[in-house]
Design a protein around this motif. Structure first.
Motif, PDB file in Angstrom:
ATOM      1  N   ILE A  44      35.932  48.806  52.830  1.00 20.85           N
ATOM      2  CA  ILE A  44      35.974  48.283  51.466  1.00 20.85           C
ATOM      3  C   ILE A  44      36.938  47.102  51.380  1.00 20.85           C
ATOM      4  O   ILE A  44      36.647  46.085  50.744  1.00 20.85           O
ATOM      5  CB  ILE A  44      36.388  49.404  50.490  1.00 20.85           C
ATOM      6  N   GLN A  45      38.087  47.215  52.030  1.00 19.35           N
ATOM      7  CA  GLN A  45      39.081  46.137  52.001  1.00 19.35           C
ATOM      8  C   GLN A  45      38.528  44.874  52.664  1.00 19.35           C
ATOM      9  O   GLN A  45      38.699  43.768  52.139  1.00 19.35           O
ATOM     10  CB  GLN A  45      40.352  46.599  52.714  1.00 19.35           C
ATOM     11  N   ARG A  46      37.855  45.042  53.785  1.00 19.69           N
ATOM     12  CA  ARG A  46      37.290  43.875  54.468  1.00 19.69           C
ATOM     13  C   ARG A  46      36.199  43.219  53.647  1.00 19.69           C
ATOM     14  O   ARG A  46      36.095  41.998  53.584  1.00 19.69           O
ATOM     15  CB  ARG A  46      36.730  44.316  55.826  1.00 19.69           C
ATOM     16  N   THR A  47      35.371  44.039  52.997  1.00 17.74           N
ATOM     17  CA  THR A  47      34.304  43.488  52.162  1.00 17.74           C
ATOM     18  C   THR A  47      34.884  42.704  50.994  1.00 17.74           C
ATOM     19  O   THR A  47      34.412  41.609  50.659  1.00 17.74           O
ATOM     20  CB  THR A  47      33.403  44.621  51.645  1.00 17.74           C
ATOM     21  N   ALA A  48      35.929  43.261  50.357  1.00 20.74           N
ATOM     22  CA  ALA A  48      36.550  42.570  49.228  1.00 20.74           C
ATOM     23  C   ALA A  48      37.184  41.258  49.678  1.00 20.74           C
ATOM     24  O   ALA A  48      37.087  40.234  48.986  1.00 20.74           O
ATOM     25  CB  ALA A  48      37.602  43.468  48.578  1.00 20.74           C
ATOM     26  N   ALA A  49      37.821  41.264  50.841  1.00 25.41           N
ATOM     27  CA  ALA A  49      38.444  40.036  51.335  1.00 25.41           C
ATOM     28  C   ALA A  49      37.404  38.974  51.643  1.00 25.41           C
ATOM     29  O   ALA A  49      37.576  37.794  51.329  1.00 25.41           O
ATOM     30  CB  ALA A  49      39.273  40.359  52.584  1.00 25.41           C
ATOM     31  N   ALA A  50      36.287  39.389  52.230  1.00 26.92           N
ATOM     32  CA  ALA A  50      35.231  38.432  52.544  1.00 26.92           C
ATOM     33  C   ALA A  50      34.628  37.856  51.276  1.00 26.92           C
ATOM     34  O   ALA A  50      34.318  36.659  51.195  1.00 26.92           O
ATOM     35  CB  ALA A  50      34.157  39.116  53.387  1.00 26.92           C
ATOM     36  N   ARG A  51      34.473  38.725  50.260  1.00 31.19           N
ATOM     37  CA  ARG A  51      33.892  38.246  48.998  1.00 31.19           C
ATOM     38  C   ARG A  51      34.824  37.254  48.310  1.00 31.19           C
ATOM     39  O   ARG A  51      34.381  36.261  47.746  1.00 31.19           O
ATOM     40  CB  ARG A  51      33.601  39.440  48.086  1.00 31.19           C
ATOM     41  N   SER A  52      36.135  37.516  48.363  1.00 29.42           N
ATOM     42  CA  SER A  52      37.085  36.612  47.702  1.00 29.42           C
ATOM     43  C   SER A  52      37.110  35.260  48.399  1.00 29.42           C
ATOM     44  O   SER A  52      37.236  34.221  47.758  1.00 29.42           O
ATOM     45  CB  SER A  52      38.486  37.240  47.697  1.00 29.42           C
ATOM     46  N   ARG A  53      36.970  35.249  49.704  1.00 27.64           N
ATOM     47  CA  ARG A  53      36.971  33.977  50.420  1.00 27.64           C
ATOM     48  C   ARG A  53      35.746  33.151  50.086  1.00 27.64           C
ATOM     49  O   ARG A  53      35.781  31.934  50.062  1.00 27.64           O
ATOM     50  CB  ARG A  53      37.038  34.221  51.930  1.00 27.64           C
ATOM     51  N   SER A  54      34.647  33.832  49.819  1.00 24.54           N
ATOM     52  CA  SER A  54      33.408  33.093  49.559  1.00 24.54           C
ATOM     53  C   SER A  54      33.265  32.667  48.111  1.00 24.54           C
ATOM     54  O   SER A  54      32.438  31.831  47.785  1.00 24.54           O
ATOM     55  CB  SER A  54      32.204  33.964  49.951  1.00 24.54           C
ATOM     56  N   THR A  55      34.074  33.224  47.157  1.00 24.16           N
ATOM     57  CA  THR A  55      33.913  32.912  45.734  1.00 24.16           C
ATOM     58  C   THR A  55      35.033  32.067  45.155  1.00 24.16           C
ATOM     59  O   THR A  55      34.873  31.483  44.084  1.00 24.16           O
ATOM     60  CB  THR A  55      33.817  34.222  44.922  1.00 24.16           C
ATOM     61  N   VAL A  56      36.205  31.960  45.787  1.00 24.66           N
ATOM     62  CA  VAL A  56      37.307  31.161  45.253  1.00 24.66           C
ATOM     63  C   VAL A  56      36.993  29.677  45.428  1.00 24.66           C
ATOM     64  O   VAL A  56      36.678  29.221  46.527  1.00 24.66           O
ATOM     65  CB  VAL A  56      38.636  31.504  45.960  1.00 24.66           C
ATOM     66  N   ALA A  57      37.067  28.925  44.293  1.00 20.65           N
ATOM     67  CA  ALA A  57      36.741  27.500  44.351  1.00 20.65           C
ATOM     68  C   ALA A  57      37.828  26.739  45.095  1.00 20.65           C
ATOM     69  O   ALA A  57      39.022  27.014  44.940  1.00 20.65           O
ATOM     70  CB  ALA A  57      36.587  26.940  42.935  1.00 20.65           C
ATOM     71  N   ARG A  58      37.418  25.786  45.865  1.00 19.53           N
ATOM     72  CA  ARG A  58      38.368  24.957  46.582  1.00 19.53           C
ATOM     73  C   ARG A  58      38.772  23.763  45.717  1.00 19.53           C
ATOM     74  O   ARG A  58      37.950  23.226  44.971  1.00 19.53           O
ATOM     75  CB  ARG A  58      37.759  24.462  47.890  1.00 19.53           C
ATOM     76  N   PRO A  59      40.038  23.321  45.736  1.00 19.36           N
ATOM     77  CA  PRO A  59      40.452  22.148  44.938  1.00 19.36           C
ATOM     78  C   PRO A  59      39.708  20.898  45.389  1.00 19.36           C
ATOM     79  O   PRO A  59      39.462  20.697  46.584  1.00 19.36           O
ATOM     80  CB  PRO A  59      41.954  22.047  45.235  1.00 19.36           C
TER      81      PRO A  59
END
Length: 284
Positions: free
Chosen positions: A245-260
């Motif tokens: 679950i932790q790995r899935t959440a981390a992967a999802r956050s990396r793919s959804t956070v907008a880059r400046p």
């Protein structure tokens, strides 16, 4: 829970005597190979195994001449006629066969002669006792003793009286028979043990026969007449661990956070004046 007819794909089935065959020998062959049995194959995919002491022979015969898929014999000495014979047909659940071969393998692991001579001191009582403890009904008659579970979809029988050893070893008669199927006493699969088959090997088989632990099957491979009589549940995927679950959440956050968004770089063009070149002086 969905109805059995609505379940498809991989399933768990209970009891084992209604699960049908998997048409593979691996679960029953593996304990023997791990115990040091040697194996050879013929040119039509039959397999022949021998114990390290050459006193137990096992044949897995998918291309045999009859419905006997498993033929297992115990010998007092190598190359002598069999002392006992156990057979299982093509439709026998492999888990039932594996219970027998696992007990054989344990004998070999302990360097025991019980896999050959264990039947000398044994009686018919122990296998029936294992069934009684599991709630099976046992009837002792003058000619035949038998046992069946509450649903009556399996049957174990023991024939009393003298039997001709030659007839038994040639699979013409058997002291013990086990069978199962939703057709009642009209069995869908059959196993047999001759008189001198070690009692503890038969008891191990009975314990698995009466065990209610579900076994895995593909639903379409189940005997159709057994489906309504057996307990069928779908195979659920394994629950994710906290780390998953932790790995899935981390992967999802990396793919959804907008880059400046950075401004485009400013290009500066510079004009370079070429240096003046004096004309060479001519020599006079």
């Amino acid at each position: 829970m969905p109805a059995a007819e609505e379940i498809d794909g991989d399933v768990y089935v209970s009891p084992v005597y209604l699960a049908g065959s998997t048409y593979t020998g691996d679960p029953a062959l593996r304990p023997l190979l791990d115990a040091g049995f040697t194996i050879v194959h013929d040119d039509v995919a039959n397999a022949y195994l021998s114990s390290p002491d050459q006193k137990v022979q096992v044949g897995w015969l998918p291309e045999g001449e009859d419905d006997c898929l498993w033929r297992i014999t115990g010998h007092g000495r190598p190359f002598t006629p069999p002392r006992w014979l156990a057979t299982f047909d093509h439709y026998t659940p492999v888990e039932v066969v594996a219970a027998f071969t696992t007990a054989l393998a344990e004998d070999q692991a302990h360097d025991s002669s019980g896999s050959v001579h264990g039947g000398l001191g044994g009686t018919k009582a122990d296998p029936f006792l294992a069934l009684m403890e599991a709630g099976w009904r046992v009837n002792h008659g003058p000619y035949v003793s038998s046992s069946h579970p509450p649903d009556r979809h399996a049957l174990v029988s023991y024939s009393h009286g003298r039997m001709n050893h030659f007839d038994e070893i040639n699979d013409q008669r058997s002291r013990w028979t086990i069978s199962g199927g939703a057709s009642g006493y009209s069995s869908e699969w059959l196993g047999t043990f001759t008189t001198h088959t070690p009692t503890h090997l038969i008891t191990a088989t009975m314990n698995r026969l009466a065990d209610t632990t579900p076994v895995a099957r593909y639903k379409e491979h189940l005997p159709e007449r057994n489906r309504s009589a057996s307990h069928i549940t779908p195979v659920k995927p394994p629950a994710p661990s906290p780390l998953d679950i932790q790995r899935t959440a981390a992967a999802r956050s990396r793919s959804t956070v907008a880059r400046p968004v950075l401004p485009a770089p400013t290009l500066v063009y510079r004009t370079t004046t070429a240096p003046s070149v004096s004309a060479p002086m001519r020599h006079r």
